[in-house]
Design a protein around this motif. Sequence first.
Motif, short mmCIF file in Angstrom:
data_model
loop_
_atom_site.label_atom_id
_atom_site.label_comp_id
_atom_site.label_asym_id
_atom_site.label_seq_id
_atom_site.Cartn_x
_atom_site.Cartn_y
_atom_site.Cartn_z
N LEU A 136 73.08 47.81 96.65
CA LEU A 136 73.23 46.85 97.75
C LEU A 136 72.23 47.17 98.84
O LEU A 136 71.81 48.32 99.01
CB LEU A 136 74.66 46.89 98.28
CG LEU A 136 75.77 46.58 97.27
CD1 LEU A 136 77.13 46.71 97.92
CD2 LEU A 136 75.58 45.19 96.66
N LYS A 137 71.86 46.17 99.63
CA LYS A 137 70.84 46.37 100.66
C LYS A 137 71.34 46.01 102.06
O LYS A 137 71.34 46.86 102.95
CB LYS A 137 69.60 45.53 100.33
CG LYS A 137 68.37 45.89 101.14
CD LYS A 137 67.84 47.27 100.75
CE LYS A 137 66.54 47.56 101.49
NZ LYS A 137 66.00 48.88 101.17
N PHE A 188 75.13 51.11 108.62
CA PHE A 188 74.36 52.23 109.14
C PHE A 188 73.95 51.97 110.59
O PHE A 188 74.02 52.88 111.43
CB PHE A 188 73.11 52.46 108.28
CG PHE A 188 72.34 53.68 108.65
CD1 PHE A 188 72.63 54.90 108.06
CD2 PHE A 188 71.32 53.63 109.60
CE1 PHE A 188 71.91 56.04 108.41
CE2 PHE A 188 70.60 54.76 109.95
CZ PHE A 188 70.90 55.98 109.35
N ALA A 189 73.57 50.74 110.90
CA ALA A 189 73.16 50.41 112.28
C ALA A 189 74.35 50.51 113.24
O ALA A 189 74.22 51.06 114.34
CB ALA A 189 72.56 49.00 112.31
N VAL A 190 75.51 50.01 112.81
CA VAL A 190 76.71 50.10 113.66
C VAL A 190 77.08 51.55 113.89
O VAL A 190 77.43 51.98 115.01
CB VAL A 190 77.87 49.31 113.02
CG1 VAL A 190 79.17 49.54 113.81
CG2 VAL A 190 77.54 47.83 112.96
N MET A 210 71.93 61.57 104.18
CA MET A 210 71.95 61.14 102.78
C MET A 210 72.02 59.62 102.66
O MET A 210 71.43 59.04 101.73
CB MET A 210 73.16 61.78 102.08
CG MET A 210 73.06 63.30 101.97
SD MET A 210 74.45 64.02 101.09
CE MET A 210 75.79 63.78 102.29
N ALA A 211 72.73 58.97 103.60
CA ALA A 211 72.82 57.51 103.55
C ALA A 211 71.44 56.88 103.77
O ALA A 211 71.05 55.94 103.06
CB ALA A 211 73.81 57.02 104.61
N ILE A 247 69.15 54.49 101.33
CA ILE A 247 68.68 53.16 101.77
C ILE A 247 67.16 53.07 101.67
O ILE A 247 66.60 52.07 101.19
CB ILE A 247 69.16 52.89 103.21
CG1 ILE A 247 70.68 52.74 103.24
CG2 ILE A 247 68.49 51.63 103.77
CD1 ILE A 247 71.25 52.62 104.64
N ASN A 248 66.48 54.13 102.12
CA ASN A 248 65.01 54.11 102.16
C ASN A 248 64.37 54.50 100.84
O ASN A 248 63.18 54.28 100.62
CB ASN A 248 64.52 55.03 103.28
CG ASN A 248 63.11 54.75 103.71
OD1 ASN A 248 62.67 53.59 103.73
ND2 ASN A 248 62.36 55.80 104.04
N GLY A 249 65.13 55.14 99.99
CA GLY A 249 64.59 55.54 98.69
C GLY A 249 64.06 56.94 98.64
O GLY A 249 63.68 57.41 97.56
#
Length: 607
Positions: free
Chosen positions: A392-393, A400-402, A444-445, A449-451
Amino acid sequence: MLKVQQQKKKKIVRNFALFCNRKIMEVAQNLGTKKEGIPSLIRSIDANEVVGFDDDLMKQNDSGGDKIEPELLNDCLNHRRTPSISISMPPSPAGAPLQNTRRVAFRDDVELVGKNLNDQPTVSATKFHSQPIPTGVGFEEAVAAGKFPKIEKVKKDDERYNSFKTWSGKLERQISTLRGKPPGEQPVITPRSENLPVHRYFDALEGPELETLRPSEELVLPDDKKWPFLLRYPVSSFGICLGVSSQAIMWKNLASTAATHFLHVSPKVNLILWCISIGLFAVVAAAYILKLIFYFEAVRREYYHPIRVNFFFAPWVALLFLAIGLPPTVATSIPPFLWYVLMTPIFILEVKIYGQWKSGGQRRLSKVANPVNHLSIVGNFVGALLGASMGLKEGPIFFFAVGIAHYTVLFVTLYQRLPTNETLPKELHPVFFLFIAVPSVASMAWANINGSFDNGSRIAYFLAMFLYFSLAVRVNFFRGFTFSLAWWAYTFPMTGAAIATIRYTSEVTNTFTKILSVTLSVIATLTVFGLLITTILHAFVMRDLFPNDIAIAISDRKPTTVRKWFHRRSGSTDKDIEHFLKYVTSNEKDVEVTVKAGDVESQSPFP
């Protein structure tokens, strides 16, 4: 004078004996017996067989026959004995058994048995007992020693629990009726308020966790006995699930990461820990669901508690951990809809809590800031970690932003605590390790997300390591207090730091990072299993793991103001003084200083 008193006493004894003699003879005649059936002790007194007993008084009253003076008879009948213990008297003064003694019954409906004692007559169904022994300290000690059977008192359910029951005891009465028990009296239902106002928690409770009752407050539940288990079972018990399920993730990474292949960790370890986590979560969740069903008011009070509400994130975070730590032998992928199902309750809770943080009032962040608030933040990063690993993207980036925005605000607030905020007591020092949890999982999250474990991930990881070592060196800060559920705050952050280190080792592989990974993993494992064994011992052996939950038993209204009558010394009792001192806090000045001058003049002097 002394001789006259002695003669009077002897006369009373003789006349009482004659009175008893006459009454027994009348009963014996009515029952068809002979005069020989009179007890030998009375006959011996009447015949003056006891040497030196009432000699003078017998000689003085020989001419009077068996006549008893009225005033002496009244003295005998109205005589009050002090409490005593009944004993059996021998049949004669010498204690020798008498032959041919008849049995005398004092009830008309009892059949007489006129046989000798040596014939061993059949005992009648009616038995005659001595007078009961008066109860007192001696009687209670005898019962405790096992000399008397203990009398069980009928216990009634405390009606104060009804206000916390979902159906106020209706379900229990229906079950009792189905089992054949007669229905009892209808319990008195205590009226409950819709929602306990938040200011009542701050007015009635004190301490950084708002779990200590103020001296001026009283509980709505009995504080002198242990409550039912479900009422004592807190939502913070899900912290145990966080610690064990995070271990399953750590050992999965140890077995699958190339940088730690030298440890030869078997994937079966991950499978065993995951199964243990599933069983543990099922037990903890089942117990709390029962509390939700039978004591809904207690759950609602926990939810409206300014600090306790953060633990309602714990069960959903634990489920996310179980999804992340899923063994490859069980399933290789997770359906995407499961991520949305798990993140929906977290999103609803965040809308409520984060809105209260910024809207002001009693629940604003500056007033309720506590290390436990990290539980409401970490769910964002755990959800982003799971969502990114599923492909998922948008959803993971959103959470993550919240999370990063509110973590920044919380981090600054906790570091720059207002002077009005209280310091944490020693029993709650383990929750400081929650500072490590959020940056560890965030690193780790962002890597998922960034790969790659890029600079953003390394910034969060290095922050977590700094906080970890800054707390680890303060050994005295984390010892000297008794065990409680707060100790589980060690486990999840320490395991999260170990997992982040394993992930960092896969990017930066050298001897130092490998040693650091192994060291943090061993420390986290020993801590989790040590606490798990200690928790089992306190829960099932010592049975002190779940004390009475004071935070949910406060009243919905402020107690009445107690007047400062302590200056009226005359007439005050120790109980009154103890009641007054209950409402005096340590912050108040001496009561004597607050007394007005006019009252001082009116005070009576000390005796």
